[in-house]
Every structure is written in C-alpha cells, then in structure tokens.
Design a protein around this motif. Structure first.
Motif, PDB file in Angstrom:
ATOM      1  N   GLY A   1     -11.353  19.672  -3.072  1.00 28.97           N
ATOM      2  CA  GLY A   1     -11.787  20.402  -4.182  1.00 28.97           C
ATOM      3  C   GLY A   1     -10.744  20.570  -5.380  1.00 28.97           C
ATOM      4  N   HIS A   2      -9.615  20.881  -4.993  1.00 26.48           N
ATOM      5  CA  HIS A   2      -8.653  21.021  -6.052  1.00 26.48           C
ATOM      6  C   HIS A   2      -8.569  19.648  -6.886  1.00 26.48           C
ATOM      7  CE1 HIS A   2      -4.986  22.328  -8.131  1.00 26.48           C
ATOM      8  NE2 HIS A   2      -4.278  21.810  -7.492  1.00 26.48           N
ATOM      9  N   LEU A   3      -8.367  18.709  -6.038  1.00 27.67           N
ATOM     10  CA  LEU A   3      -7.987  17.363  -6.529  1.00 27.67           C
ATOM     11  C   LEU A   3      -9.407  17.009  -7.289  1.00 27.67           C
ATOM     12  CD1 LEU A   3      -6.018  14.729  -6.526  1.00 27.67           C
ATOM     13  CD2 LEU A   3      -7.639  13.974  -4.634  1.00 27.67           C
ATOM     14  N   ALA A   4     -10.475  17.472  -7.205  1.00 27.55           N
ATOM     15  CA  ALA A   4     -11.573  17.059  -7.964  1.00 27.55           C
ATOM     16  C   ALA A   4     -11.350  17.667  -9.331  1.00 27.55           C
ATOM     17  CB  ALA A   4     -12.890  17.349  -7.072  1.00 27.55           C
ATOM     18  N   ASP A   5     -10.930  18.961  -9.267  1.00 28.49           N
ATOM     19  CA  ASP A   5     -10.594  19.857 -10.673  1.00 28.49           C
ATOM     20  C   ASP A   5      -9.646  19.133 -11.398  1.00 28.49           C
ATOM     21  OD1 ASP A   5     -12.187  21.927  -9.849  1.00 28.49           O
ATOM     22  OD2 ASP A   5     -10.895  22.792  -8.856  1.00 28.49           O
ATOM     23  N   ARG A   6      -8.541  18.377 -10.646  1.00 33.86           N
ATOM     24  CA  ARG A   6      -7.576  17.867 -11.495  1.00 33.86           C
ATOM     25  C   ARG A   6      -7.772  16.427 -12.106  1.00 33.86           C
ATOM     26  NH1 ARG A   6      -5.934  21.947 -11.414  1.00 33.86           N
ATOM     27  NH2 ARG A   6      -6.687  21.848 -13.369  1.00 33.86           N
ATOM     28  N   ARG A   7      -8.724  15.835 -11.119  1.00 34.37           N
ATOM     29  CA  ARG A   7      -8.867  14.386 -11.538  1.00 34.37           C
ATOM     30  C   ARG A   7     -10.552  14.081 -11.917  1.00 34.37           C
ATOM     31  NH1 ARG A   7      -4.131  12.242 -12.188  1.00 34.37           N
ATOM     32  NH2 ARG A   7      -2.836  12.511 -10.419  1.00 34.37           N
ATOM     33  N   GLY A   8     -11.235  15.058 -11.779  1.00 32.25           N
ATOM     34  CA  GLY A   8     -12.617  14.888 -12.103  1.00 32.25           C
ATOM     35  C   GLY A   8     -13.392  14.415 -10.885  1.00 32.25           C
ATOM     36  N   PRO A   9     -14.457  15.058 -10.643  1.00 26.81           N
ATOM     37  CA  PRO A   9     -15.332  14.943  -9.294  1.00 26.81           C
ATOM     38  C   PRO A   9     -16.112  13.790  -9.296  1.00 26.81           C
ATOM     39  CG  PRO A   9     -16.428  16.631 -10.678  1.00 26.81           C
ATOM     40  CD  PRO A   9     -15.011  16.191 -11.507  1.00 26.81           C
ATOM     41  N   ARG A  10     -16.681  13.108 -10.094  1.00 29.69           N
ATOM     42  CA  ARG A  10     -17.738  12.148 -10.027  1.00 29.69           C
ATOM     43  C   ARG A  10     -16.833  10.751  -9.438  1.00 29.69           C
ATOM     44  NH1 ARG A  10     -19.678   7.759 -14.487  1.00 29.69           N
ATOM     45  NH2 ARG A  10     -17.569   7.104 -13.916  1.00 29.69           N
ATOM     46  N   THR A  11     -15.786  10.366 -10.109  1.00 29.67           N
ATOM     47  CA  THR A  11     -15.258   9.271  -9.750  1.00 29.67           C
ATOM     48  C   THR A  11     -14.480   9.354  -8.129  1.00 29.67           C
ATOM     49  OG1 THR A  11     -14.681   8.496 -11.701  1.00 29.67           O
ATOM     50  CG2 THR A  11     -13.307   7.411  -9.988  1.00 29.67           C
ATOM     51  N   LEU A  12     -14.047  10.777  -8.119  1.00 32.79           N
ATOM     52  CA  LEU A  12     -13.715  10.897  -6.761  1.00 32.79           C
ATOM     53  C   LEU A  12     -14.680  11.142  -5.577  1.00 32.79           C
ATOM     54  CD1 LEU A  12     -10.830  11.749  -5.069  1.00 32.79           C
ATOM     55  CD2 LEU A  12     -11.513  14.166  -5.683  1.00 32.79           C
ATOM     56  N   PHE A  13     -15.728  11.539  -5.939  1.00 32.51           N
ATOM     57  CA  PHE A  13     -16.706  11.405  -4.901  1.00 32.51           C
ATOM     58  C   PHE A  13     -17.161  10.035  -4.638  1.00 32.51           C
ATOM     59  CE2 PHE A  13     -21.438  11.703  -3.856  1.00 32.51           C
ATOM     60  CZ  PHE A  13     -21.173  12.272  -2.722  1.00 32.51           C
ATOM     61  N   VAL A  14     -17.404   9.185  -5.515  1.00 37.63           N
ATOM     62  CA  VAL A  14     -17.620   7.870  -5.196  1.00 37.63           C
ATOM     63  C   VAL A  14     -16.607   7.018  -4.396  1.00 37.63           C
ATOM     64  CG1 VAL A  14     -18.180   5.627  -6.282  1.00 37.63           C
ATOM     65  CG2 VAL A  14     -19.001   7.650  -7.363  1.00 37.63           C
ATOM     66  N   VAL A  15     -15.513   7.116  -4.629  1.00 38.54           N
ATOM     67  CA  VAL A  15     -14.519   6.823  -3.959  1.00 38.54           C
ATOM     68  C   VAL A  15     -14.250   7.368  -2.520  1.00 38.54           C
ATOM     69  CG1 VAL A  15     -11.829   6.494  -3.633  1.00 38.54           C
ATOM     70  CG2 VAL A  15     -12.699   6.187  -5.941  1.00 38.54           C
ATOM     71  N   LEU A  16     -14.422   8.437  -2.327  1.00 41.38           N
ATOM     72  CA  LEU A  16     -14.341   8.913  -1.045  1.00 41.38           C
ATOM     73  C   LEU A  16     -15.916   8.572  -0.142  1.00 41.38           C
ATOM     74  CD1 LEU A  16     -13.508  12.778  -1.603  1.00 41.38           C
ATOM     75  CD2 LEU A  16     -11.999  11.039  -0.679  1.00 41.38           C
ATOM     76  N   SER A  17     -16.962   8.583  -1.043  1.00 43.81           N
ATOM     77  CA  SER A  17     -18.156   8.079  -0.094  1.00 43.81           C
ATOM     78  C   SER A  17     -17.853   6.531   0.153  1.00 43.81           C
ATOM     79  CB  SER A  17     -19.309   8.046  -1.263  1.00 43.81           C
ATOM     80  OG  SER A  17     -19.600   9.409  -1.645  1.00 43.81           O
ATOM     81  N   ILE A  18     -17.458   5.757  -0.522  1.00 45.66           N
ATOM     82  CA  ILE A  18     -17.111   4.200  -0.103  1.00 45.66           C
ATOM     83  C   ILE A  18     -16.284   4.469   1.134  1.00 45.66           C
ATOM     84  CG2 ILE A  18     -16.145   2.162  -0.762  1.00 45.66           C
ATOM     85  CD1 ILE A  18     -17.417   2.584  -3.816  1.00 45.66           C
ATOM     86  N   VAL A  19     -15.030   4.878   1.020  1.00 33.04           N
ATOM     87  CA  VAL A  19     -14.046   5.024   2.203  1.00 33.04           C
ATOM     88  C   VAL A  19     -14.815   5.505   3.248  1.00 33.04           C
ATOM     89  CG1 VAL A  19     -11.918   6.397   2.905  1.00 33.04           C
ATOM     90  CG2 VAL A  19     -11.990   5.551   0.906  1.00 33.04           C
ATOM     91  N   LEU A  20     -15.705   6.572   3.222  1.00 30.03           N
ATOM     92  CA  LEU A  20     -16.540   7.114   4.539  1.00 30.03           C
ATOM     93  C   LEU A  20     -17.364   5.740   5.110  1.00 30.03           C
ATOM     94  CD1 LEU A  20     -17.794  10.652   3.076  1.00 30.03           C
ATOM     95  CD2 LEU A  20     -16.221   9.930   5.249  1.00 30.03           C
ATOM     96  N   CYS A  21     -17.864   4.894   4.317  1.00 28.27           N
ATOM     97  CA  CYS A  21     -18.753   3.947   4.953  1.00 28.27           C
ATOM     98  C   CYS A  21     -17.678   3.037   5.649  1.00 28.27           C
ATOM     99  CB  CYS A  21     -19.353   3.225   3.796  1.00 28.27           C
ATOM    100  SG  CYS A  21     -20.251   3.819   2.328  1.00 28.27           S
ATOM    101  N   GLY A  22     -16.479   2.638   5.193  1.00 29.87           N
ATOM    102  CA  GLY A  22     -15.592   1.912   5.944  1.00 29.87           C
ATOM    103  C   GLY A  22     -15.276   2.688   7.096  1.00 29.87           C
ATOM    104  N   LEU A  23     -15.081   3.986   7.221  1.00 29.31           N
ATOM    105  CA  LEU A  23     -14.309   4.598   8.454  1.00 29.31           C
ATOM    106  C   LEU A  23     -15.562   4.730   9.360  1.00 29.31           C
ATOM    107  CD1 LEU A  23     -12.541   7.683   6.606  1.00 29.31           C
ATOM    108  CD2 LEU A  23     -11.653   5.732   8.061  1.00 29.31           C
ATOM    109  N   SER A  24     -16.939   4.835   8.964  1.00 23.83           N
ATOM    110  CA  SER A  24     -17.951   5.013   9.951  1.00 23.83           C
ATOM    111  C   SER A  24     -18.125   3.778  10.653  1.00 23.83           C
ATOM    112  CB  SER A  24     -19.270   5.392   9.383  1.00 23.83           C
ATOM    113  OG  SER A  24     -19.581   4.385   8.351  1.00 23.83           O
ATOM    114  N   LEU A  25     -17.585   2.608  10.104  1.00 28.87           N
ATOM    115  CA  LEU A  25     -17.918   1.331  10.586  1.00 28.87           C
ATOM    116  C   LEU A  25     -17.068   1.056  11.748  1.00 28.87           C
ATOM    117  CD1 LEU A  25     -19.019  -1.038   8.054  1.00 28.87           C
ATOM    118  CD2 LEU A  25     -20.661  -0.237   9.818  1.00 28.87           C
TER     119      LEU A  25
END
Length: 403
Positions: A66-90
């Motif tokens: 959450g702190h990283l979202a404040d520092r970097r902006g939440p939208r792009t960080l959320f997209v990146v984390l969501s795609i990472v989650l897709c790979g991890l789930s596989l």
C-alpha cells in the motif's frame, strides 16, 4: 450510479475487471481443494497447514505494498501485481508435493494481499466522498455475482472429476485475470503522492485511532464466516432441518447482497452515520445468532423457518456493517497515504478471516446454544463501542503533511 451500470467513468472498467477476476476466484474456490487432494495427493491437513502459513506471511505484505502504491501510483502497480498473480497461480499446476505447495501458496498470498490493498487505494484515488462508499458497495455486489458465476462454471469440472478438467479451471482463471488486469488500464492513471523531507514514514501504523477502529471492525467481521463455517455443521448436527437448508441460507445471503448492497450504503455519508449503522448491525447480528440458536429446539418446519429468518436478519446486518466499514476505512485515513492505510485495513480483515474458524469452533459449534448467544453479545457489544471509538478516531485524524 444509475441502473445496473455505474455512471460513465473509472468505476465502469473497475466493475468489469472485478467481475472477470471474481469469476476466476469462484472457479478456484470451488475446485482447488479437490484438485490438491484428489489429483496432487495432498492431505486435507497439509492443505490447511499450507494455507494457514501462507495467510500468516500475507499479513506482512498489505501495508508495504500500500505504501508503494502511494509512492508509485496505484493503477499501474495494481495491473503489474495482477499479471504477476496470474503467472503464480499457474505454478500450482506444477506442484507435486507439500513443500512446493507451501512455497507457491506463500508467494502467491503475499502478492495477492498486497494487490488487494493497492486495489482499494486505486478506488480511493478515483472516487470522492460518499461516492467511495457507493463504489465499494457496487463492487462488492459484483464480487458476489462473479464468484457465484464462477462456482457455476466449475460444476463442469466437478462433474468430469479429471485432472484435465481441474487444470482447465486454473488456466481459465489465469486468462480471466489477465483480461481483467488489462481492463484496469482504462482507468485514468493516478499520480503518486509527493514525498516530503521529514516526519515518520509509516504514519498509518502510528495512527492509534485508525488502528482501534480497524481492530473493532475485524472483531465484527467474524460474522462473515458464520454461513460458511458454522451453519453447515450446525444444520446437519444440531437441528432437524434438511441438508438443503444450507444451500437455501447461502442463496438468501448471495441474492440479498447482490440486490441491496448499493442501496444499503445510502445515508452513510460520514464517520458518525457509519458508526451508527455498525451499531445497528451489531444488534441485528445478535438477533440472528439467537434465531440460529433457536433452530436447535424445534422440528423441521420450525428449524427451517428460524434458520431462514436468521439468515435474512444476518444479511441485513451484514449490509449495514459492510457499508459502514467501507466509509470508515476510507474516511478516517489520511488521503495522502490511502495505500498505506488500506493496507492496515486489509491486514485487520485478514486477521479476522484467520481467527473466525477458531472462534466459531469454540463458541457455537463447541458450546451450542450458549455459544451462539455469546457470539451475538460479542457482535452487539462491538457495535455499541463503534460510536465512541469512531468519534475519538475522527477527532484525532492526522492532518500533517505526508512524508
């Protein structure tokens, strides 16, 4: 929001992304335990231990992300984390033993809890005032619809009961999650919060008022597990109600939340009204716990009637409590550190989710009728405490410039 769709703006892509990702969640919630037990060969105890350990590690990630979202902006960080989650789930499809399952679960849970905090920070960034509560309410209704739809699709995998069918659900979840992440790119980019030169970094962790309200909210949120954990065993082992009553009660909850979550958020416009709504929710939860307890003392018709009315009363309390929670989590936070504060709020909810099965096992399932009544008094007592504690937290809401 008007009609079925929200008004044009950032909430529309968030709603579509939520629907797609929650359909995927519904798929995995339905088949994952069966896959790991029947196909991979893990015991139920190993699965439970792995998920518990992963949950403990997940508690550490929400605030930093959450702190990283404040520092970097939440939208792009959320997209990146969501795609990472897709790979991890596989990676679950490559698991062959407990230790591999544990490692994948821990890493995936850490990223997932972090992404959850970033998502709420994004909602806070693209909405304002009462619109934040309405947005969270709308997205929660969409969440219920998506999970229900995903569970319905997963029935096909349960029917065929093959490794290929189960694995297809994991692949479908990953595909839906990738599309959902790309949809979020339609949300306008949110600028990061500026960093100042002095003061503490972890201001959310130093905000005693916010921490106190988050703790109360966690204690109240134990009620979310009642229908999933306590009711199935209570119905089967302690009442004369038929087994299908469990599905009836879950259906009542799902339908009411989908239809009335947004409506229940109207009128909750500030911390005071949110606290009063939560107080009312606590009293309703007390009444519902008493109704569930009473179902043990009647025949089939009486038991089904009391359980159904109890489920209806509980879900009304749930609507009020969740709407109040949405506003308090946002409104008591420093807007210049919403990511950090939402990390704290999400962490408190994760703790509640971890503790709930134990509390329910010890009280209603362990003590029977007295346990239900104790649990109801717990909810009512916490609800009453909300009013003075929220008043205190609102009065000391931090105002200094953010680091």
């Amino acid at each position: 929001m008007t009609g079925v769709l929200p008004a044009p703006g950032p909430l529309r892509p968030l709603a579509l992304a939520t629907l797609l990702s929650r359909i995927g969640n519904g798929l995995l919630m339905t088949v994952s335990v069966l896959y790991f037990s029947r196909i991979v060969g893990l015991s139920v105890a190993q699965i439970g231990l792995g998920l518990t350990v992963a949950g403990l590690f997940g508690l550490l990630s929400a605030v930093p992300f959450g702190h990283l979202a404040d520092r970097r902006g939440p939208r792009t960080l959320f997209v990146v984390l969501s795609i990472v989650l897709c790979g991890l789930s596989l990676l679950y499809l490559l698991v062959e033993n407990f230790w591999q399952f544990l490692v994948v679960s821990v890493v995936l849970t850490i990223v997932d809890r972090g992404a959850g905090a970033v998502r709420v920070a994004l909602i806070a960034a693209v909405t304002q005032g009462a619109g934040r509560v309405a947005a969270r309410a709308y997205l929660r209704a969409i969440t219920n619809i998506g999970i229900t739809a995903g569970a319905g699709i997963a029935v096909f995998a349960l029917h065929f009961d093959t490794a290929t069918a189960y694995r297809l659900m994991f692949v479908l979840d990953a595909g839906l999650s990738v599309v959902a992440a790309l949809v979020v790119l339609a949300v306008p980019r949110v600028a990061p919060q500026p960093k100042s030169d002095g003061g503490p970094v972890w201001i959310a962790l130093r905000d005693r008022g916010y921490l106190a309200v988050a703790a109360l909210n966690a204690g109240m949120s134990i009620h979310y597990a009642v229908l999933d954990v306590a009711i199935p065993l209570w119905v089967v082992d302690h009442t004369d109600a038929p087994r299908w009553t469990v599905a009836l009660l879950l259906g009542i909850n799902t339908v009411v939340v989908a239809l009335f979550q947004v409506r229940s958020s109207r009128g909750i416009a500030d911390p005071a009204s949110a606290a009063k709504a939560t107080r009312t929710a606590g009293l309703l939860l007390l009444a519902s716990m008493a109704l569930f307890a009473g179902a043990a003392g009647g025949g089939v018709i009486v038991a089904v009637a009391l359980l159904a009315v109890g489920a209806l009363v509980q879900v009304i309390g749930e609507l009020l409590q969740s709407s109040g929670s949405f506003l308090l989590g946002f409104d008591l936070a420093d807007d210049r550190a919403q990511g950090q504060y939402q990390g704290v709020w999400n962490t408190s909810m994760s703790i509640s989710t971890m503790l709930a099965p134990t509390v329910l096992a010890l009280l209603p399932l362990g003590l029977g009728v007295p346990g239900w009544l104790i649990l109801g008094v717990w909810f009512a007592g916490i609800g009453i405490l909300f009013v003075p504690v929220v008043r205190w937290a609102a009065a000391r809401k931090p105002q200094p410039a953010l680091v």
